[in-house]
Scaffold this active site. Sequence first.
Site, PDB file in Angstrom:
ATOM      1  N   CYS A   5       0.303  18.837 -18.835  1.00  0.00           N
ATOM      2  CA  CYS A   5       0.738  17.784 -19.741  1.00  0.00           C
ATOM      3  C   CYS A   5       1.237  18.401 -21.051  1.00  0.00           C
ATOM      4  O   CYS A   5       0.539  19.220 -21.658  1.00  0.00           O
ATOM      5  CB  CYS A   5      -0.431  16.840 -20.012  1.00  0.00           C
ATOM      6  SG  CYS A   5      -0.054  15.592 -21.257  1.00  0.00           S
ATOM      7  N   CYS A  48      -5.222  10.310 -22.444  1.00  0.00           N
ATOM      8  CA  CYS A  48      -3.962  10.848 -22.967  1.00  0.00           C
ATOM      9  C   CYS A  48      -2.920   9.734 -23.081  1.00  0.00           C
ATOM     10  O   CYS A  48      -2.901   8.802 -22.292  1.00  0.00           O
ATOM     11  CB  CYS A  48      -3.461  11.951 -22.043  1.00  0.00           C
ATOM     12  SG  CYS A  48      -1.894  12.675 -22.553  1.00  0.00           S
ATOM     13  N   ASN A  54       1.472  -6.121  13.375  1.00  0.00           N
ATOM     14  CA  ASN A  54       1.249  -4.677  13.451  1.00  0.00           C
ATOM     15  C   ASN A  54       1.564  -4.190  14.856  1.00  0.00           C
ATOM     16  O   ASN A  54       1.615  -4.967  15.807  1.00  0.00           O
ATOM     17  CB  ASN A  54      -0.202  -4.349  13.080  1.00  0.00           C
ATOM     18  CG  ASN A  54      -0.381  -2.883  12.710  1.00  0.00           C
ATOM     19  OD1 ASN A  54       0.551  -2.219  12.268  1.00  0.00           O
ATOM     20  ND2 ASN A  54      -1.581  -2.371  12.911  1.00  0.00           N
ATOM     21  N   CYS A  80      -0.487  12.041 -16.440  1.00  0.00           N
ATOM     22  CA  CYS A  80      -1.505  12.983 -16.904  1.00  0.00           C
ATOM     23  C   CYS A  80      -2.837  12.655 -16.236  1.00  0.00           C
ATOM     24  O   CYS A  80      -3.163  11.481 -16.029  1.00  0.00           O
ATOM     25  CB  CYS A  80      -1.633  12.899 -18.424  1.00  0.00           C
ATOM     26  SG  CYS A  80      -2.804  14.108 -19.092  1.00  0.00           S
ATOM     27  N   HIS A  94      -1.325   1.275  -4.501  1.00  0.00           N
ATOM     28  CA  HIS A  94      -1.682   2.691  -4.341  1.00  0.00           C
ATOM     29  C   HIS A  94      -0.788   3.614  -5.172  1.00  0.00           C
ATOM     30  O   HIS A  94      -0.762   4.818  -4.942  1.00  0.00           O
ATOM     31  CB  HIS A  94      -1.640   3.089  -2.858  1.00  0.00           C
ATOM     32  CG  HIS A  94      -2.792   2.523  -2.068  1.00  0.00           C
ATOM     33  ND1 HIS A  94      -2.841   2.520  -0.695  1.00  0.00           N
ATOM     34  CD2 HIS A  94      -3.950   1.942  -2.479  1.00  0.00           C
ATOM     35  CE1 HIS A  94      -3.974   1.959  -0.294  1.00  0.00           C
ATOM     36  NE2 HIS A  94      -4.658   1.597  -1.343  1.00  0.00           N
ATOM     37  N   GLY A 133       2.354  -4.147   9.169  1.00  0.00           N
ATOM     38  CA  GLY A 133       2.329  -2.698   9.299  1.00  0.00           C
ATOM     39  C   GLY A 133       1.084  -2.038   8.749  1.00  0.00           C
ATOM     40  O   GLY A 133       1.117  -0.904   8.274  1.00  0.00           O
ATOM     41  N   THR A 134      -0.016  -2.755   8.849  1.00  0.00           N
ATOM     42  CA  THR A 134      -1.307  -2.221   8.410  1.00  0.00           C
ATOM     43  C   THR A 134      -2.338  -2.691   9.418  1.00  0.00           C
ATOM     44  O   THR A 134      -2.149  -3.728  10.051  1.00  0.00           O
ATOM     45  CB  THR A 134      -1.631  -2.678   6.970  1.00  0.00           C
ATOM     46  OG1 THR A 134      -2.951  -2.260   6.631  1.00  0.00           O
ATOM     47  CG2 THR A 134      -1.532  -4.181   6.805  1.00  0.00           C
ATOM     48  N   SER A 135      -3.404  -1.910   9.584  1.00  0.00           N
ATOM     49  CA  SER A 135      -4.319  -2.195  10.696  1.00  0.00           C
ATOM     50  C   SER A 135      -5.074  -3.510  10.521  1.00  0.00           C
ATOM     51  O   SER A 135      -5.505  -4.118  11.491  1.00  0.00           O
ATOM     52  CB  SER A 135      -5.316  -1.055  10.854  1.00  0.00           C
ATOM     53  OG  SER A 135      -6.261  -1.093   9.808  1.00  0.00           O
ATOM     54  N   GLN A 175       0.840  -1.196   0.000  1.00  0.00           N
ATOM     55  CA  GLN A 175       0.000   0.000   0.000  1.00  0.00           C
ATOM     56  C   GLN A 175       0.877   1.248   0.000  1.00  0.00           C
ATOM     57  O   GLN A 175       0.366   2.359  -0.151  1.00  0.00           O
ATOM     58  CB  GLN A 175      -0.876   0.027   1.261  1.00  0.00           C
ATOM     59  CG  GLN A 175      -1.845  -1.126   1.379  1.00  0.00           C
ATOM     60  CD  GLN A 175      -2.460  -1.232   2.769  1.00  0.00           C
ATOM     61  OE1 GLN A 175      -2.387  -2.264   3.423  1.00  0.00           O
ATOM     62  NE2 GLN A 175      -3.071  -0.157   3.244  1.00  0.00           N
TER      63      GLN A 175
HETATM   64 ZN    ZN Z   1      -2.067  14.477 -21.259  1.00  0.00          ZN
END
Ligand code: ZN
Length: 250
Positions: free
Chosen positions: A151, A133, A217, A128, A120, A191-193, A102
Amino acid sequence: MLLSKNTINFSNYRNIVVLTGAGVSVASGLPPYRGPGGLWNNINPDDHADLAVLENNPGAVWELSGIERKTLENAKPNVAHIALAEFESKLFSSQQFTLITQNIDGLHQQAGSQNVIEIHGNLHRTKCSNTDCSLEPYIDHLSYKETVPQCPLCGSILRPDIVLFGEYLPVKEEWLSKRALRDCDLFIAIGTSGTVSPASQFVRSADYSGARTILINLEPMKPKNPYFQEEYLGLAEEIVPILFGNNDGN
Ligand SMILES: [Zn+2]
């Protein structure tokens, strides 16, 4: 439960999936998002890390990302990152290892981890905001304090290549994660809840696949997530080297 280097005999497992969260990077000097010293204690994510903000006030998104990019300049992988990378390098060829993270700091790759899925995104990349695009996301360490970058191809605003609140997980990374979880026989979240998405969903998938499921954790789960069969409390930089350091590929 007490933990030792013999807690997991990794040679018993064929498809190992590790999910890491902010707790793994705290020892590298990066604050967690929640809890003591958490980023969200001082900064409201609704004002800086939400999809609606990107549309209405993109400078606020860059303001936070700029702070985070600055913090990252001096961050180095810590012993937890390094232990996971060394663990991966010593596995049998018959074993599959997938590291889903994450974290957006890129520290697992810096430590040498190979099979990393960044669900993530990565703060070191800019892309962009126009999904039609053709500009490819690119490595970028700039902070953009004064102006929001545009852009060069389509003129839309550029944005950090991270998942904001209100956005879906990237399709490819989510698909790769689900595939790994479908096949896994050992799932370890670090290391995450463990109580919020995506950890809470991933552990359900792993449990459904018949995997052994473990949470590591600093703080106990509140409320307890029943899909985690085992829970070990402590700092990632202390527990991970003990747990993963025992794998010598024999
Ligand atoms: Zn663009």
